[in-house]
Design a protein around this motif. Structure first.
Motif, PDB file in Angstrom:
ATOM      1  N   ARG A   1      -0.694  -2.908  -3.788  1.00 14.12           N
ATOM      2  CA  ARG A   1      -1.666  -2.077  -3.092  1.00 14.12           C
ATOM      3  C   ARG A   1      -2.152  -2.750  -1.818  1.00 14.12           C
ATOM      4  O   ARG A   1      -1.991  -3.954  -1.630  1.00 14.12           O
TER       5      ARG A   1
ATOM      6  N   GLN B   1      -6.473   3.145   0.955  1.00 13.39           N
ATOM      7  CA  GLN B   1      -7.024   2.079   1.800  1.00 13.39           C
ATOM      8  C   GLN B   1      -5.997   1.509   2.781  1.00 13.39           C
ATOM      9  O   GLN B   1      -6.248   0.477   3.407  1.00 13.39           O
TER      10      GLN B   1
ATOM     11  N   GLY C   1       0.796  -1.216   0.000  1.00 10.86           N
ATOM     12  CA  GLY C   1       0.000   0.000   0.000  1.00 10.86           C
ATOM     13  C   GLY C   1       0.826   1.261   0.000  1.00 10.86           C
ATOM     14  O   GLY C   1       0.289   2.360   0.116  1.00 10.86           O
TER      15      GLY C   1
ATOM     16  N   ASP D   1      -1.653   4.186  -0.928  1.00 12.42           N
ATOM     17  CA  ASP D   1      -2.995   3.685  -1.209  1.00 12.42           C
ATOM     18  C   ASP D   1      -3.957   4.279  -0.179  1.00 12.42           C
ATOM     19  O   ASP D   1      -3.722   4.167   1.028  1.00 12.42           O
TER      20      ASP D   1
ATOM     21  N   ARG E   1      -8.443   8.453   4.200  1.00 17.54           N
ATOM     22  CA  ARG E   1      -8.641   8.524   2.753  1.00 17.54           C
ATOM     23  C   ARG E   1      -8.712   9.974   2.290  1.00 17.54           C
ATOM     24  O   ARG E   1      -8.123  10.343   1.265  1.00 17.54           O
TER      25      ARG E   1
ATOM     26  N   ASP F   1     -13.812   2.985  11.389  1.00 15.24           N
ATOM     27  CA  ASP F   1     -14.398   3.454  10.131  1.00 15.24           C
ATOM     28  C   ASP F   1     -14.221   4.963   9.966  1.00 15.24           C
ATOM     29  O   ASP F   1     -13.884   5.444   8.869  1.00 15.24           O
TER      30      ASP F   1
ATOM     31  N   ALA G   1     -10.646   5.653   9.107  1.00 16.99           N
ATOM     32  CA  ALA G   1     -10.339   5.284   7.724  1.00 16.99           C
ATOM     33  C   ALA G   1     -10.825   6.352   6.751  1.00 16.99           C
ATOM     34  O   ALA G   1     -10.142   6.660   5.757  1.00 16.99           O
TER      35      ALA G   1
END
Length: 262
Positions: free
Chosen positions: A67, A182, A61, A180, A139, A132, A135
Motif C-alpha cells: 500500500r 492514499q 499503492g 490505495d 480519495r 490537500d 488528495a
C-alpha cells in the motif's frame, strides 16, 4: 499472456508485484500511471514481447504491491531493477510512472540504455492547500470507482474513452479496485530538476494538449532545451492516455526510437 511469469520483489518497507514476458531480448521495465496497474501495459507488451523481456511493475499503492506510504517511486524502481538483476534496461513509464522513470534515470546515469516517457505530469508545483484538496478529490474518486462493479467500470470507460481498444479495459477496471485511496503523489521537486543528468537517449512521447495531453509544445521544447538527449514526438489525435488513444502511431514512434534489436 499465459506464458508470462508473475512475482514480487522486496523494496524498502514493502514489495512490488510484477509480470514478466521473459525471452532473450533486452529488458524493458514499464511503470504505469495513477490508478492503473502493470497489466494495463498488456497491449503494448504483447506487441513488443517478441523482441524484449518486458517487466511490468505494479507501483506501490497499486495492483498487488504494498500500500501507499512514505516512499520514493524512483527508488522503488531502482530497487526492483537491482533485485531482478537487470543490467542497463530500457525504462519506460506513463504519467506519474513516467515522472518516476525520469527521476530514476536522472539519479542513476549510466544504469539505463534508453528512456521512454509517455505524457509525464511536467507541471508547476502546487502548495500544500492545493495538494490537500487534490488528495481529497482523489480519495473520493477512488471510493466511487471501488463502489462500482467491474462491468460498470468497463461500461463507463467505454463511454468516456471511445478511442480505446477493447483489450485496454479489463486491466484498467481491475486496477481501480486495487488502488490505495492514499496513492496520490505530492511533488516537492520541480520537474526540470529530474531531467538534466539523464545521459541515455530519451523519448518524450505525448498527445495533444487540446485532447487532454499534459505535455504542451512549450513543455516539450523546454525539456529538449534542458537535455539534448531528449527527443519529443507528438502523437496526433491522442491525449494523456497516448498509447490507448492512438496505438498505431504511438507504437510506431516507440519502435522507431528503440530501433532494431540484436
Amino acid at each position: 499472456m499465459s506464458a508470462w511469469a508473475s512475482g514480487r520483489v522486496e523494496v524498502s518497507g514493502g514489495h512490488l508485484a510484477y509480470h514478466r514476458t521473459g525471452g532473450e531480448g533486452p529488458a524493458l521495465v514499464l511503470s504505469h500511471g495513477l490508478t492503473d496497474n502493470g497489466l494495463c501495459w498488456r497491449r503494448l507488451a504483447q506487441a513488443l514481447a517478441p523482441e524484449f523481456d518486458i517487466i511490468m511493475l505494479d507501483a506501490r499503492g497499486h495492483g498487488q504491491s504494498s500500500r501507499a506510504g512514505d516512499h520514493d517511486p524512483a527508488q522503488d524502481i531502482a530497487e526492483a531493477i537491482e533485485q531482478l538483476g537487470l543490467v542497463r534496461p530500457i525504462v519506460m513509464g506513463h504519467s506519474v510512472g513516467a515522472r518516476a522513470t525520469a527521476a530514476y534515470a536522472n539519479a542513476h546515469p549510466g544504469r539505463v540504455s534508453k528512456v521512454v516517457l509517455e505524457d509525464p505530469p511536467f507541471l508547476p508545483l502546487i502548495d500544500r492547500a492545493q495538494a490537500d484538496r487534490r488528495a481529497v478529490r482523489f480519495r473520493e474518486q477512488v471510493e466511487t470507482f471501488q463502489a462500482m462493479s467491474l462491468a460498470e467500470l468497463i461500461a463507463m470507460g467505454r463511454a468516456q474513452s471511445p478511442l480505446w481498444h477493447d483489450d485496454d479495459f479489463p486491466a484498467w477496471a481491475v486496477a481501480k479496485h486495487q488502488t490505495d485511496p492514499q496513492a496520490m503523489p505530492v511533488y516537492a521537486t520541480p520537474w526540470q530538476e529530474i531531467l538534466g543528468q539523464i545521459t541515455a537517449p530519451t523519448l518524450l512521447v505525448h498527445g495533444d494538449s487540446a485532447h487532454g495531453g499534459l505535455v504542451t509544445p512549450q513543455i516539450a521544447g523546454e525539456a529538449r532545451a534542458l537535455n539534448p538527449n531528449i527527443t519529443a514526438v507528438l502523437v496526433p489525435g491522442a491525449g494523456h492516455n497516448t498509447r490507448r488513444e492512438n496505438f498505431p502511431d504511438y507504437l510506431a514512434a516507440v519502435r522507431d526510437f528503440l530501433g532494431p534489436v540484436g
